[in-house]
Motif scaffolding. Structure first.
Motif, PDB file in Angstrom:
ATOM      1  N   ASP A 149       0.811  -1.219   0.000  1.00 42.75           N
ATOM      2  CA  ASP A 149       0.000   0.000   0.000  1.00 42.75           C
ATOM      3  C   ASP A 149       0.847   1.273   0.000  1.00 42.75           C
ATOM      4  OD1 ASP A 149       1.010   0.002   2.579  1.00 42.75           O
ATOM      5  OD2 ASP A 149      -0.943   0.170   3.565  1.00 42.75           O
TER       6      ASP A 149
ATOM      7  N   ASN B 270      -7.658   0.171 -10.665  1.00 40.21           N
ATOM      8  CA  ASN B 270      -7.793   1.548 -10.186  1.00 40.21           C
ATOM      9  C   ASN B 270      -8.133   2.521 -11.310  1.00 40.21           C
ATOM     10  OD1 ASN B 270      -7.747   3.487  -8.131  1.00 40.21           O
ATOM     11  ND2 ASN B 270      -5.607   3.980  -8.486  1.00 40.21           N
TER      12      ASN B 270
ATOM     13  N   ASP C 262      -2.605   1.349  -6.343  1.00 34.34           N
ATOM     14  CA  ASP C 262      -3.326   0.830  -5.191  1.00 34.34           C
ATOM     15  C   ASP C 262      -2.740  -0.490  -4.699  1.00 34.34           C
ATOM     16  OD1 ASP C 262      -5.431  -1.487  -6.335  1.00 34.34           O
ATOM     17  OD2 ASP C 262      -4.767  -0.016  -7.804  1.00 34.34           O
ATOM     18  N   ALA C 263      -2.992  -0.783  -3.419  1.00 33.36           N
ATOM     19  CA  ALA C 263      -2.414  -1.945  -2.764  1.00 33.36           C
ATOM     20  C   ALA C 263      -2.847  -3.257  -3.401  1.00 33.36           C
ATOM     21  CB  ALA C 263      -2.787  -1.932  -1.278  1.00 33.36           C
TER      22      ALA C 263
ATOM     23  N   GLU D 173       0.170   4.111  -2.738  1.00 33.90           N
ATOM     24  CA  GLU D 173      -1.149   4.747  -2.841  1.00 33.90           C
ATOM     25  C   GLU D 173      -1.024   6.252  -2.626  1.00 33.90           C
ATOM     26  OE1 GLU D 173      -3.732   2.648  -0.129  1.00 33.90           O
ATOM     27  OE2 GLU D 173      -4.238   1.192  -1.684  1.00 33.90           O
ATOM     28  N   PRO D 174      -1.852   7.074  -3.268  1.00 36.45           N
ATOM     29  CA  PRO D 174      -2.973   6.708  -4.140  1.00 36.45           C
ATOM     30  C   PRO D 174      -2.565   6.474  -5.602  1.00 36.45           C
ATOM     31  CG  PRO D 174      -2.894   9.073  -3.924  1.00 36.45           C
ATOM     32  CD  PRO D 174      -1.767   8.538  -3.068  1.00 36.45           C
ATOM     33  N   ASN D 175      -1.279   6.560  -5.890  1.00 37.28           N
ATOM     34  CA  ASN D 175      -0.847   6.452  -7.294  1.00 37.28           C
ATOM     35  C   ASN D 175      -1.022   5.044  -7.851  1.00 37.28           C
ATOM     36  OD1 ASN D 175       0.397   9.256  -7.672  1.00 37.28           O
ATOM     37  ND2 ASN D 175       1.382   8.540  -5.793  1.00 37.28           N
TER      38      ASN D 175
END
Length: 202
Positions: free
Chosen positions: A13, A173, A20-21, A16-18
């Motif tokens: 993670d 995402n 997602d996990a 994130e937010p680039n």
């Protein structure tokens, strides 16, 4: 010794937010894990066993699809994880910055060229920043799991930055918004690592 799936230096993670996990977990453990095990199966008992992945790919019989696809997948992803980090570690500087400005005119022009290579790669593939002996850099793209180390691809040199544009790298995402994913990638590039690879390759 068999190739092993490399461990990430950050949590799933962490990007994130680039990125997602869930995508990171599936991408690393399932996709890269699959390439690793299939590469080992493809080379066991052959004269490729015990060689480095760089040696295997640089001298590859391009008709050997199992090694081409899985060896490329293993190498490409190993580089991909290394050239990202969650901290924006380092800024483009030094000799690499000079080489990029000499080749493209400015960082923004390089970013546009790299983003275009990633966005216009039809179907699955990769965008690359490569360095040639002497330090000249270029941007290119390759299909599937091909990379610039392999014979008879569209560009040469040593890849020092790579972006995976297979849908499995971003679809959870970003869905079909590949340009948004490409833009986000620039937020997580580990320029310290890219500069180290440039220095070693040139």
């Amino acid at each position: 010794m068999a190739f092993e799936l490399p461990k990430l230096k950050y949590a799933y993670d962490a990007l994130e937010p680039n990125i997602d996990a869930r995508t990171m977990e599936i991408h690393h453990s399932k996709h890269h894990g699959g390439y690793t095990s299939k590469l080992n199966s493809a080379i066991v008992g052959t004269d490729l066993e015990g060689k480095t992945i760089e040696n295997i790919l640089s001298n590859l019989d391009m008709d050997n699809k199992a090694v081409r696809n899985n060896g490329g997948g293993f190498y490409n992803h190993s580089l991909f994880w290394e050239v990202m980090n969650p901290e924006g570690r380092g800024r483009l500087s030094g000799e690499l910055k000079e080489a990029i400005e000499a080749a493209f005119g400015s960082f923004d022009a390089f970013k546009d060229e790299f983003s275009k290579a990633a966005a216009t790669q039809f179907g699955s593939g990769w965008a690359w920043l490569c360095v040639h002996k002497g330090g000249k850099v270029e941007v290119c793209s390759t299909p599937n799991q091909d990379n610039p180390l392999m014979p008879d691809v569209s560009c040469g040199g040593t890849p020092i930055l790579g972006l995976d544009v297979w849908e499995h790298a971003y679809y959870l995402n970003y869905q079909n918004r590949r340009p948004d994913y490409i833009e986000a990638f620039f937020n997580v590039i580990n320029w310290n690592e890219v500069e180290k690879r440039f220095a070693n390759a040139k």
